[in-house]
Every structure is written in structure tokens, then in C-alpha cells.
Design a protein around this motif. Structure first.
Motif, short mmCIF file in Angstrom:
data_model
loop_
_atom_site.label_atom_id
_atom_site.label_comp_id
_atom_site.label_asym_id
_atom_site.label_seq_id
_atom_site.Cartn_x
_atom_site.Cartn_y
_atom_site.Cartn_z
N HIS A 147 5.52 21.35 -0.49
CA HIS A 147 5.53 20.74 -1.81
C HIS A 147 4.60 19.52 -1.80
O HIS A 147 4.94 18.44 -2.29
N GLU A 148 3.46 19.73 -1.22
CA GLU A 148 2.50 18.64 -0.99
C GLU A 148 2.04 18.03 -2.31
O GLU A 148 2.03 18.69 -3.35
N ALA A 149 1.72 16.75 -2.25
CA ALA A 149 1.25 16.03 -3.44
C ALA A 149 0.25 14.97 -3.00
O ALA A 149 0.28 14.48 -1.86
N VAL A 150 -0.62 14.61 -3.92
CA VAL A 150 -1.58 13.55 -3.64
C VAL A 150 -0.87 12.20 -3.69
O VAL A 150 -0.12 11.92 -4.63
N ARG A 151 -1.07 11.38 -2.66
CA ARG A 151 -0.47 10.04 -2.65
C ARG A 151 -1.12 9.19 -3.73
O ARG A 151 -2.33 9.02 -3.76
N LEU A 152 -0.28 8.68 -4.63
CA LEU A 152 -0.78 7.90 -5.75
C LEU A 152 -0.67 6.40 -5.52
O LEU A 152 -1.47 5.62 -6.03
N GLN A 153 0.35 5.98 -4.79
CA GLN A 153 0.54 4.56 -4.54
C GLN A 153 -0.41 4.09 -3.43
O GLN A 153 -0.54 4.74 -2.41
N PRO A 154 -1.06 2.94 -3.62
CA PRO A 154 -1.96 2.43 -2.58
C PRO A 154 -1.19 1.92 -1.37
O PRO A 154 0.00 1.57 -1.47
N VAL A 155 -1.85 1.89 -0.24
CA VAL A 155 -1.26 1.32 0.96
C VAL A 155 -1.53 -0.19 0.92
O VAL A 155 -2.69 -0.63 0.94
N VAL A 156 -0.45 -0.97 0.86
CA VAL A 156 -0.56 -2.42 0.66
C VAL A 156 -0.06 -3.14 1.91
O VAL A 156 0.97 -2.79 2.47
N TYR A 157 -0.81 -4.16 2.31
CA TYR A 157 -0.43 -4.98 3.45
C TYR A 157 -0.23 -6.42 2.98
O TYR A 157 -1.10 -7.00 2.33
N ASP A 158 0.93 -7.01 3.30
CA ASP A 158 1.21 -8.40 2.97
C ASP A 158 0.80 -9.30 4.14
O ASP A 158 1.45 -9.28 5.20
N SER A 159 -0.27 -10.03 3.97
CA SER A 159 -0.78 -10.89 5.04
C SER A 159 -0.09 -12.25 5.00
O SER A 159 0.67 -12.56 4.08
N ASP A 160 -0.39 -13.08 5.98
CA ASP A 160 0.13 -14.44 6.03
C ASP A 160 -0.88 -15.46 5.53
O ASP A 160 -0.65 -16.67 5.62
N ILE A 161 -1.99 -15.00 5.00
CA ILE A 161 -3.05 -15.91 4.55
C ILE A 161 -2.59 -16.63 3.28
O ILE A 161 -2.09 -16.01 2.35
N ARG A 162 -2.78 -17.94 3.28
CA ARG A 162 -2.37 -18.78 2.15
C ARG A 162 -3.60 -19.34 1.44
O ARG A 162 -4.42 -20.02 2.06
N ILE A 163 -3.67 -19.05 0.16
CA ILE A 163 -4.78 -19.53 -0.67
C ILE A 163 -4.30 -20.74 -1.45
O ILE A 163 -3.27 -20.69 -2.14
N GLN A 164 -5.02 -21.83 -1.37
CA GLN A 164 -4.67 -23.03 -2.11
C GLN A 164 -5.27 -22.96 -3.51
O GLN A 164 -6.48 -22.82 -3.67
#
Length: 337
Positions: A147-164
Motif C-alpha cells: 500500500h505504498e504511497a509518496v511521502r508528503l511530509q518533509p523531513v525536518v531537523y530541529d537544530s540548536d542554532i539560535r538566531i538573534q
């Protein structure tokens, strides 16, 4: 190691652009800067860092300008920045490490956006994760053995980088102008933009801007569209209460305030009632009751300060006026915590 295109849209950012680009220069492999109509030295400063500076005719649409900048990118990933952002040395190093080890299947990297409360923005938090780094070309991938399907959700990585986030001036009037133009065209804003419109008004709106906003939020409050959620209706009542109080229209102010109190009171409207009794009626006891309820018996839905800092500071003022020194000191301790 991945390569990164910096994509920015700018307008009249000469005061902060150099600061931003200096902090990103060690990290990115190309800089693409799309100018939407600067009349200061913004483009001149940008050209000190890159020859990829482009003009874009402003059409009251940030997404259109962002898309134009993305079309110019040529690296593996696209990094999105605003001119009032800064990466300090520690987070520059974290970003450079990320470039070395980022896995190819990761399509979006989120980074912590900081200093929101300190800088008086429209957000009710000091830091939050935001998508900042995007894989430029995304390939479709089938998943599951059956029952294969195309992955729709992106692969997301939460980094520790802080933007001021270090804005020198608020952008409320600019944003409110766009909201007003959309409303004038009869466009219904999304739930997220309705929330942002309401927040921008409460944080930076003028009396005239509140007055112009009444017809739009009145339609939401009166339930003219079934598509609006209960959250949007409550936010609309907040705007209407503040607008009518600013205009000195007591009857519609109290009508909208009491509808909110009878249903599901929020701190913003309770503070409005406190302000009304304090400023218009000079009724300290009544005002104190509403401020107390705003601080301790309800929750804010638009501005976090209305849930504790503002009503408690008003209670301190009232207690001092009444000669209740000990109570004033106790409330002040809550503010100092």
C-alpha cells in the motif's frame, strides 16, 4: 559538505544589513538579495557582499518576493534571513558544524528564533523553532512495503542554532497596511493572519487603524462566516473592545466586553474593563476587580503581558493610590519574580 544560498528580501535596511551579512558571510556560499524598493543605501551595502542584487516591484505580497529570491538560488540548500537577524560567533560555529554533517535526507532545518519578548515583537514567546534552512530541490520518495504511497511530509531537523532577532524599529504599521488592503479587497485572511492582524493592532496600532479595523472584525464577531473558528471570534471581540474604548463609544464597548465575559473571558478584555473603570469612571475598586481577574482568573489569547505584567502593575498603582502599601508591595513582588 552542503552548499548554502542565502536568500533575502530587503527594503530600507541600511541600519542593520551590514550587521546581518557580516554574521552570515562565513557560512553561506552565495548571497541573493532581492530589493523591494529601497530609497536608502541598502542596495549599495548589499553590493559590497554580492553581485547578486535584484530589484522586485513590491505588490504587497511578501510570499511573491520570497519566491522571486528562491528562483535565483543555485546551492544545495537555501537559508532565509531577515536583515534584523544576527548570528553570534558561537552559533556561527554551530552552523558551520551543521554544514559538515547534515544528512542528505533532511529537507528542512529549524532554528530557534530568539529575543521576541525583549524586542517588543508581536509574539508571545521569547524563542521558538522556525524553519530557516530548506533543501532547494526536493525529490519524491515512495515508502511502505505494501500500500505504498509518496511521502508528503518533509523531513525536518530541529537544530540548536539560535538566531538573534534584533529589530531597531517595529514593523507593525507596515504589516497593518497590508492587512487593511487585503480586507478592503474583500479577502478573508487565514486563521493565522487574523491572529497576526489582531496582535499587530494591540501591539502597535493607532486609533485610526483600530477604527478602520472595526468593520472587518465586526463581521467575524457576528459570525457572518461559518469558516471562522471560536478562537478568531474571541480575538475579534478583543479588537472591538479596544477600538470602541479608544473612540469613547461606551455602549458598543460594554456590549462587546460583556459578551466576552459571559462566554469565555480572556485577560485582554478584562484589562479593557479595568482600564475603562480606572480612566473613564475613576472607580478604583471596580477597576481593581477586573485587573485581578485578568491576572489570576483568566488567560491571554493575544498578548502575554495582559495575563500578568500589565494588570498586576495596574493593581500596584491602584493600591498605592488607595494607601494600601502592603498590598502594593505584594503585587510588586509578583512583578519582580
Amino acid at each position: 559538505m552542503i552548499t548554502i544560498s542565502l536568500c533575502m528580501i530587503v527594503k530600507n535596511e541600511e541600519a542593520v544589513l551590514k550587521r546581518c551579512l557580516d554574521s552570515l558571510k562565513p557560512i553561506v556560499d552565495e548571497m541573493i538579495i532581492v530589493d523591494t524598493g529601497s530609497t536608502d543605501r541598502t542596495k549599495e551595502i548589499a553590493r559590497e557582499y554580492t553581485d547578486k542584487v535584484y530589484d522586485f516591484a513590491w505588490v504587497d505580497d511578501f510570499s511573491a518576493a520570497r519566491n522571486a529570491s528562491f528562483e535565483k538560488a543555485g546551492c544545495d540548500y537555501i537559508y532565509v534571513a531577515d536583515a534584523d537577524e544576527v548570528l553570534d560567533e558561537e552559533n556561527q560555529q554551530e552552523f558551520l558544524k551543521l554544514k559538515q554533517v547534515l544528512l542528505p535526507e533532511i529537507e528542512i532545518v529549524q532554528m530557534l528564533y530568539c529575543n521576541q519578548l525583549e524586542c517588543g515583537t508581536t509574539y508571545n514567546f521569547d524563542e521558538e523553532y522556525r524553519p530557516k534552512l530548506y533543501k532547494r530541490i526536493r525529490t519524491f520518495c515512495w515508502e511502505d512495503p505494501v500500500h505504498e504511497a509518496v511521502r508528503l511530509q518533509p523531513v525536518v531537523y530541529d537544530s540548536d542554532i539560535r538566531i538573534q532577532h534584533r529589530p531597531l524599529t517595529p514593523h507593525g504599521s507596515r504589516d497593518i497596511d497590508i492587512f487593511e488592503k487585503q480586507a478592503a479587497k474583500g479577502h478573508s485572511l487565514s486563521k493565522r493572519l487574523n491572529n497576526m492582524y489582531a496582535r499587530e493592532l494591540l501591539m502597535t496600532g493607532t486609533k485610526e487603524q483600530f477604527q478602520r479595523a472595526i468593520p472587518y472584525f465586526q463581521k467575524i464577531a457576528e459570525g457572518e462566516s461559518a469558516s471562522h473558528s471560536i478562537d478568531e471570534v474571541r480575538e475579534a471581540f478583543c479588537i472591538l473592545c479596544h477600538a470602541y474604548r479608544l473612540m469613547g463609544k461606551t455602549v458598543p464597548f460594554l456590549k462587546n466586553a460583556l459578551k466576552t465575559v459571559a462566554d469565555q473571558p480572556c485577560s485582554e478584555v478584562l484589562c479593557e474593563l479595568g482600564d475603562y473603570y480606572l480612566e473613564e469612571e475613576n472607580d478604583l475598586e471596580e477597576a481593581a476587580m477586573w485587573y485581578y481577574n485578568a491576572a489570576f482568573e483568566s488567560e491571554p489569547i493575544l498578548t502575554i503581558s495582559s495575563g500578568r505584567q500589565y494588570p498586576v502593575s495596574q493593581l500596584v498603582t491602584i493600591c498605592r493610590r488607595q494607601g494600601k502599601t502592603e498590598e502594593a508591595q505584594n503585587y510588586q513582588k509578583l512583578l519582580d519574580c
